[in-house]
Design an enzyme around this catalytic site. Sequence first.
Site, mmCIF file in Angstrom:
data_model
loop_
_atom_site.group_PDB
_atom_site.id
_atom_site.type_symbol
_atom_site.label_atom_id
_atom_site.label_comp_id
_atom_site.label_asym_id
_atom_site.label_seq_id
_atom_site.Cartn_x
_atom_site.Cartn_y
_atom_site.Cartn_z
ATOM 1 N N ASP B 2 8.877 -32.697 14.529
ATOM 2 C CA ASP B 2 8.339 -33.586 15.248
ATOM 3 C C ASP B 2 7.988 -34.829 14.369
ATOM 4 O O ASP B 2 7.040 -34.511 13.428
ATOM 5 C CB ASP B 2 6.923 -33.388 15.946
ATOM 6 C CG ASP B 2 6.362 -34.134 16.881
ATOM 7 O OD1 ASP B 2 6.825 -35.203 16.699
ATOM 8 O OD2 ASP B 2 5.225 -33.894 17.272
ATOM 9 N N ASP B 95 11.958 -38.681 18.783
ATOM 10 C CA ASP B 95 11.439 -38.324 17.347
ATOM 11 C C ASP B 95 11.051 -36.970 17.271
ATOM 12 O O ASP B 95 10.162 -36.359 16.503
ATOM 13 C CB ASP B 95 10.231 -39.202 17.082
ATOM 14 C CG ASP B 95 8.957 -39.105 18.441
ATOM 15 O OD1 ASP B 95 9.220 -38.633 19.440
ATOM 16 O OD2 ASP B 95 7.771 -39.257 18.182
ATOM 17 N N GLU B 96 11.437 -36.249 18.368
ATOM 18 C CA GLU B 96 11.095 -34.717 18.322
ATOM 19 C C GLU B 96 12.364 -33.853 18.882
ATOM 20 O O GLU B 96 13.100 -34.410 19.657
ATOM 21 C CB GLU B 96 10.037 -34.805 19.719
ATOM 22 C CG GLU B 96 8.915 -33.879 19.146
ATOM 23 C CD GLU B 96 7.903 -33.825 20.467
ATOM 24 O OE1 GLU B 96 7.044 -32.938 20.666
ATOM 25 O OE2 GLU B 96 7.941 -34.918 21.210
#
Lengths: 372, 378
Positions: B2, B95-96
């Site tokens: 993350d 983003d994860e």
Amino acid sequence: MKFSIERGALLKAVAQAQSVVERRNTIPILANVLIEAEGDSVQFRATDLDIEVVDRAPAMVEKAGATTVSAMTLNEIVRKLPDGALVTLSDNAQVGRLSIEAGRSNFELATLPREDFPVMASSEYATNFSAPAAVLRRLFDKAKFAISTEETRYYLNGVYLHVADGESGKVLRCVATDGHRLARIDALLPEGAEGMAGVIVPRKTVGEMRKLLEDDEMQIAVSVSETKVRFATPDITMTSKVIDGTFPDYTRVIPQGNTRRLEVDASEFARAVDRVATVSSERSRAVKLSLDEDRLILSVNAPDSGAAEEELAVAYADEKLEIGFNAKYLLEIASQVDRENAVFLFNSSGDPTLMREGDDMSAVYVVMPMRV
Amino acid sequence: MDCDAFFASVEKRDNPELADKPVIVGGGKRGVVSTCCYLARIKGVRSAMPMFQALKLCPDAVVVKPRFEAYVAASKAIRAMMDELTPVVEPLSLDEAFMDLTGTQRLHGAPPAVMLARLTRRMKDELGLTGSIGLSHNKFLAKVASDLDKPRGFSVIGKAETQDFLRPRSVRMIWGIGPAAQESLDRVGIRTFEDLLRWDQADLVARFGGMGDRLWHLARGQDARRVSNRTPVKGLSNETTFGEDTSDPDILDGHIWRMAEKVSGRAKAKDLAGRVVTLKLKRSNHTLVSKRHSLRHPTQVADTIYRVARGMFDTVAGQAPFRLVGVGISDLTGADIADLEGDLLDPDAGKRAKAEKATDAIRARFGADAIIKGRALR
């Protein structure tokens, strides 16, 4: 109000009126039929606010008057009464009930006051003409399959009835299209129709009006204004609002320069399309036509479900051509052909294709190909 | 994995002047916070907070307009690094992502923990971005672990310590337990995993249905969901909140076009097409207007999506002003059966589709801004 009427006549009138009534109604009065008895006849009037049907039947009127009752319930009751029965309807305004008596059967239906019933405002019809039922039936029947159901292009949700320049002079013409296929049907221009403004007759009206057109010899009186259209027989008058919109210029859609000509037995063709389409994937339903000297190969290649191929002997003398179509569209236009061979005129695999019955230019269909 | 304050980190990386300033990424004076850096978070700024509130908490913050192309590029670079670790990467957002590292030790000659440490170092060295790692034996715990000591965190929850780890913690940390679910759990006295462990499976199911069953398993640290890089996408949509409410049809038209183009771009990247086009509008008083339209044939062409969305917009334009517009496609299919059929009444549609293809090719070579439609400029 009190009158007696023969069951058959009553059923016919009520059934016709009842069919325009919407099944689900938020306004209770719209579920009702307005019954008006006067002189020696009775009128049944029903509406969905867009279409109004008035059906007249002879009756023995003891006491003139009017009331409204549930169209569906009345229709059900009359339908279940024995054939040939004499039915007596009388209303008791004080208790708000309509009583229906036939032989030993007795019914009481709740009524709503006639004043609440929305009667469609009458309008001035600029054009009035009459045409045989068979002519109107052909015009609308052959066009209606192409009516669009797309809400965003609401002006395509009906049949465009107008006067146009045909092959040999003015014609009465119906056009319908959904952007994928188009039907253009012509009939001789009836006397009095010359100056008619083009109107878009809504899908539901086309369906309801069809019931007026069963008797070939019947002359149908047609009246057209800018906002309404009316079809009438001596017994039934159907008035409908027309779609408030502009029908697109369809003339540029109809290909003029298609030269590759295929002639095929329409029903044989339709059956073959139907067979090969069985394996096509539900979602695309594309059928490929491969044409080469008097030979047509119909094929479907659906990677996830299978493949099919069928060959037909046809008349084709032009360059080789491969072109794809939605199977459903091909079936629908092929089923419009009933007398002669179907003639297809192609240009390229990306251009609209024209179909007609033999060399009859009074019924022309256009269908958009599909990439295959 | 993350990423830490991803959008804000990209901004700081690309503009060193921002390095020691609190940075908020979000749009206009009416918008909301997309992300903010940790300096801003210290002041209490959070994602999805209205901008005016964020600026009250942190008046010296620098507000940056989001540059999605930059985030997508950074995300792709990280994704490429993850792809080197394992073929099974399931992105949750830009983003994860989940990675299934089962069985990769032999391949890389190092255990997953080492490989993940190397991943974050590479991200820092090559991209100038940091991320937090959560390593565990299932998705639920990995997600929990990744949040444990952000930023630049690295947490491992082993099988043996799972139960002890969970027992005192609040069930609030379960992904998908929002305030409403929390309240219904509260009502029966479930606050921690310990409370949850006291319930029978059957009782939980009877009380909470499918969620009850899931809770029973989670309480024991069990989560059978697989990491999958093939999560079916149900729909694609993009929306934008305006700087100020607008009734201007030209401006709204421009936004509808831009959103249609974004959706189309994503569909093309994924080889998907949609049969349903949706239009979402938010009015000044925050009420939503949504419209959907089923196409006869699925499409991925921006021009078609735009035209349908625009048609729906015209039917509700009277409800303006609006503060947000969104366009989406759903009922997805593969691109192979999309846009097979032209429109008789719109003979130019084919030309426009060809123009769009050419545009796509130019953009692929020279960048997204190399060529744009006039109406996207409004």
